[in-house]
Design a protein around this motif. Sequence first.
Motif, PDB file in Angstrom:
ATOM      1  N   PRO A  38     -32.886 -61.672  33.273  1.00 47.61           N
ATOM      2  CA  PRO A  38     -32.143 -62.281  32.153  1.00 47.61           C
ATOM      3  C   PRO A  38     -31.038 -61.379  31.607  1.00 47.61           C
ATOM      4  CG  PRO A  38     -34.508 -62.584  31.854  1.00 47.61           C
ATOM      5  CD  PRO A  38     -34.337 -61.645  33.010  1.00 47.61           C
ATOM      6  N   ALA A  39     -31.266 -60.073  31.603  1.00 47.32           N
ATOM      7  CA  ALA A  39     -30.236 -59.154  31.119  1.00 47.32           C
ATOM      8  C   ALA A  39     -29.025 -59.174  32.049  1.00 47.32           C
ATOM      9  CB  ALA A  39     -30.800 -57.742  31.016  1.00 47.32           C
ATOM     10  N   LEU A  40     -29.273 -59.181  33.342  1.00 44.00           N
ATOM     11  CA  LEU A  40     -28.186 -59.193  34.312  1.00 44.00           C
ATOM     12  C   LEU A  40     -27.404 -60.494  34.228  1.00 44.00           C
ATOM     13  CD1 LEU A  40     -26.776 -57.706  36.609  1.00 44.00           C
ATOM     14  CD2 LEU A  40     -28.469 -58.671  38.178  1.00 44.00           C
ATOM     15  N   TRP A  41     -28.108 -61.615  34.174  1.00 49.52           N
ATOM     16  CA  TRP A  41     -27.442 -62.909  34.084  1.00 49.52           C
ATOM     17  C   TRP A  41     -26.663 -63.049  32.777  1.00 49.52           C
ATOM     18  CZ3 TRP A  41     -31.462 -66.984  36.212  1.00 49.52           C
ATOM     19  CH2 TRP A  41     -31.451 -66.899  37.621  1.00 49.52           C
ATOM     20  N   THR A  42     -27.249 -62.585  31.693  1.00 44.76           N
ATOM     21  CA  THR A  42     -26.534 -62.639  30.414  1.00 44.76           C
ATOM     22  C   THR A  42     -25.268 -61.807  30.477  1.00 44.76           C
ATOM     23  OG1 THR A  42     -28.602 -62.964  29.202  1.00 44.76           O
ATOM     24  CG2 THR A  42     -26.708 -62.209  27.936  1.00 44.76           C
ATOM     25  N   HIS A  43     -25.367 -60.643  31.128  1.00 48.00           N
ATOM     26  CA  HIS A  43     -24.169 -59.808  31.251  1.00 48.00           C
ATOM     27  C   HIS A  43     -23.083 -60.502  32.056  1.00 48.00           C
ATOM     28  CE1 HIS A  43     -21.491 -56.440  31.667  1.00 48.00           C
ATOM     29  NE2 HIS A  43     -21.471 -56.678  32.959  1.00 48.00           N
ATOM     30  N   ARG A  44     -23.454 -61.211  33.095  1.00 49.43           N
ATOM     31  CA  ARG A  44     -22.449 -61.901  33.909  1.00 49.43           C
ATOM     32  C   ARG A  44     -21.612 -62.844  33.032  1.00 49.43           C
ATOM     33  NH1 ARG A  44     -22.555 -58.840  38.498  1.00 49.43           N
ATOM     34  NH2 ARG A  44     -24.464 -59.068  39.696  1.00 49.43           N
ATOM     35  N   VAL A  45     -22.277 -63.536  32.126  1.00 54.68           N
ATOM     36  CA  VAL A  45     -21.577 -64.459  31.226  1.00 54.68           C
ATOM     37  C   VAL A  45     -20.803 -63.679  30.161  1.00 54.68           C
ATOM     38  CG1 VAL A  45     -21.885 -66.316  29.536  1.00 54.68           C
ATOM     39  CG2 VAL A  45     -23.262 -66.280  31.640  1.00 54.68           C
ATOM     40  N   ALA A  46     -21.467 -62.691  29.551  1.00 55.06           N
ATOM     41  CA  ALA A  46     -20.846 -61.920  28.472  1.00 55.06           C
ATOM     42  C   ALA A  46     -19.592 -61.186  28.961  1.00 55.06           C
ATOM     43  CB  ALA A  46     -21.847 -60.927  27.893  1.00 55.06           C
ATOM     44  N   HIS A  47     -19.637 -60.680  30.173  1.00 57.33           N
ATOM     45  CA  HIS A  47     -18.478 -59.958  30.707  1.00 57.33           C
ATOM     46  C   HIS A  47     -17.271 -60.876  30.847  1.00 57.33           C
ATOM     47  CE1 HIS A  47     -16.194 -56.985  32.892  1.00 57.33           C
ATOM     48  NE2 HIS A  47     -16.041 -57.812  33.904  1.00 57.33           N
ATOM     49  N   ARG A  48     -17.510 -62.095  31.305  1.00 58.73           N
ATOM     50  CA  ARG A  48     -16.402 -63.043  31.420  1.00 58.73           C
ATOM     51  C   ARG A  48     -15.821 -63.381  30.047  1.00 58.73           C
ATOM     52  NH1 ARG A  48     -19.144 -63.369  36.009  1.00 58.73           N
ATOM     53  NH2 ARG A  48     -18.201 -64.309  37.862  1.00 58.73           N
ATOM     54  N   ARG A  59     -20.579 -59.605  22.583  1.00 59.88           N
ATOM     55  CA  ARG A  59     -21.484 -58.603  22.008  1.00 59.88           C
ATOM     56  C   ARG A  59     -22.759 -59.246  21.489  1.00 59.88           C
ATOM     57  NH1 ARG A  59     -19.085 -53.409  21.059  1.00 59.88           N
ATOM     58  NH2 ARG A  59     -21.124 -52.807  20.243  1.00 59.88           N
ATOM     59  N   PHE A  60     -22.631 -60.428  20.929  1.00 57.87           N
ATOM     60  CA  PHE A  60     -23.808 -61.149  20.437  1.00 57.87           C
ATOM     61  C   PHE A  60     -24.771 -61.452  21.586  1.00 57.87           C
ATOM     62  CE2 PHE A  60     -26.039 -65.088  19.366  1.00 57.87           C
ATOM     63  CZ  PHE A  60     -26.636 -64.729  18.163  1.00 57.87           C
ATOM     64  N   ARG A  63     -26.425 -58.228  22.742  1.00 58.65           N
ATOM     65  CA  ARG A  63     -27.455 -57.784  21.800  1.00 58.65           C
ATOM     66  C   ARG A  63     -28.736 -58.592  21.992  1.00 58.65           C
ATOM     67  NH1 ARG A  63     -26.992 -57.636  15.175  1.00 58.65           N
ATOM     68  NH2 ARG A  63     -29.074 -56.817  14.819  1.00 58.65           N
ATOM     69  N   GLY A  64     -28.599 -59.888  22.197  1.00 58.10           N
ATOM     70  CA  GLY A  64     -29.786 -60.716  22.440  1.00 58.10           C
ATOM     71  C   GLY A  64     -30.516 -60.311  23.698  1.00 58.10           C
ATOM     72  N   ALA A  65     -29.754 -60.012  24.756  1.00 54.48           N
ATOM     73  CA  ALA A  65     -30.376 -59.582  26.009  1.00 54.48           C
ATOM     74  C   ALA A  65     -31.103 -58.264  25.827  1.00 54.48           C
ATOM     75  CB  ALA A  65     -29.313 -59.455  27.099  1.00 54.48           C
ATOM     76  N   ARG A  66     -30.510 -57.369  25.050  1.00 48.56           N
ATOM     77  CA  ARG A  66     -31.168 -56.080  24.810  1.00 48.56           C
ATOM     78  C   ARG A  66     -32.490 -56.276  24.081  1.00 48.56           C
ATOM     79  NH1 ARG A  66     -29.214 -51.119  20.871  1.00 48.56           N
ATOM     80  NH2 ARG A  66     -31.003 -49.810  21.288  1.00 48.56           N
ATOM     81  N   ARG A  67     -32.489 -57.108  23.058  1.00 47.38           N
ATOM     82  CA  ARG A  67     -33.717 -57.336  22.296  1.00 47.38           C
ATOM     83  C   ARG A  67     -34.802 -57.969  23.161  1.00 47.38           C
ATOM     84  NH1 ARG A  67     -32.995 -59.088  16.125  1.00 47.38           N
ATOM     85  NH2 ARG A  67     -35.229 -59.087  16.470  1.00 47.38           N
TER      86      ARG A  67
END
Length: 202
Positions: A38-48, A59-60, A63-67
């Motif tokens: 989930p962290a990797l997939w969230t990053h893929r979206v967040a990076h775009r 960033r939001f 932060r959710g992925a980190r938590r």
Amino acid sequence: MSHQPGLLRTLREDLDVVVERDPSVRNRREALLHPALPALWTHRVAHRLHRRGWRLTARFLARGARRATGVEVHPGAVLGRRVFIDHGAAVVIGETAEVGDDVTIYHQVTLGAVGWWSDVKRPDGQRRHPRVGNGVVLGTNATVLGPVTVADHAVIGAQALVNKDVPARAKVLAPTAVVRPHGREPRLMEDLFATTASAGSW
């Protein structure tokens, strides 16, 4: 890093890599429960989103992925294809880090900056974090700091600290534990230090 395909194809590759590199996972359905996915997939979206200027939204999401996962990847970091984050706990990847294709990252890995006292002096846009080449393995608790380059297919061993460039296919290994036979008295100052340090006295 190779040309980046569409988002859905990248997400499918991430899922397949979990099945390929985690011996405890038998199929894609089980891979969906991998703790770092989930962290990797969230990053893929967040990076775009980050690249399009939606920095606060990105960033939001980060932060959710980190938590949820314990993995902290800044939305500005660039992650290549088929990156595998095993376990994921306490992985930190900084804003200007660049991670190539087919990289394996174990838990507690940090791709960080040297420190604010140096970074505030760098020109805007200058890289502060590591560049990691294709096929690199970053072992548990490995720490790579600053705008260094870890070239293709290098191995950074568990607990290694890297603050200099690493050539292709090189191995950077931290000292391993020393086995002390029971009952042998320390004979040298180094032995005494190793004995007391391993007892948790510092």
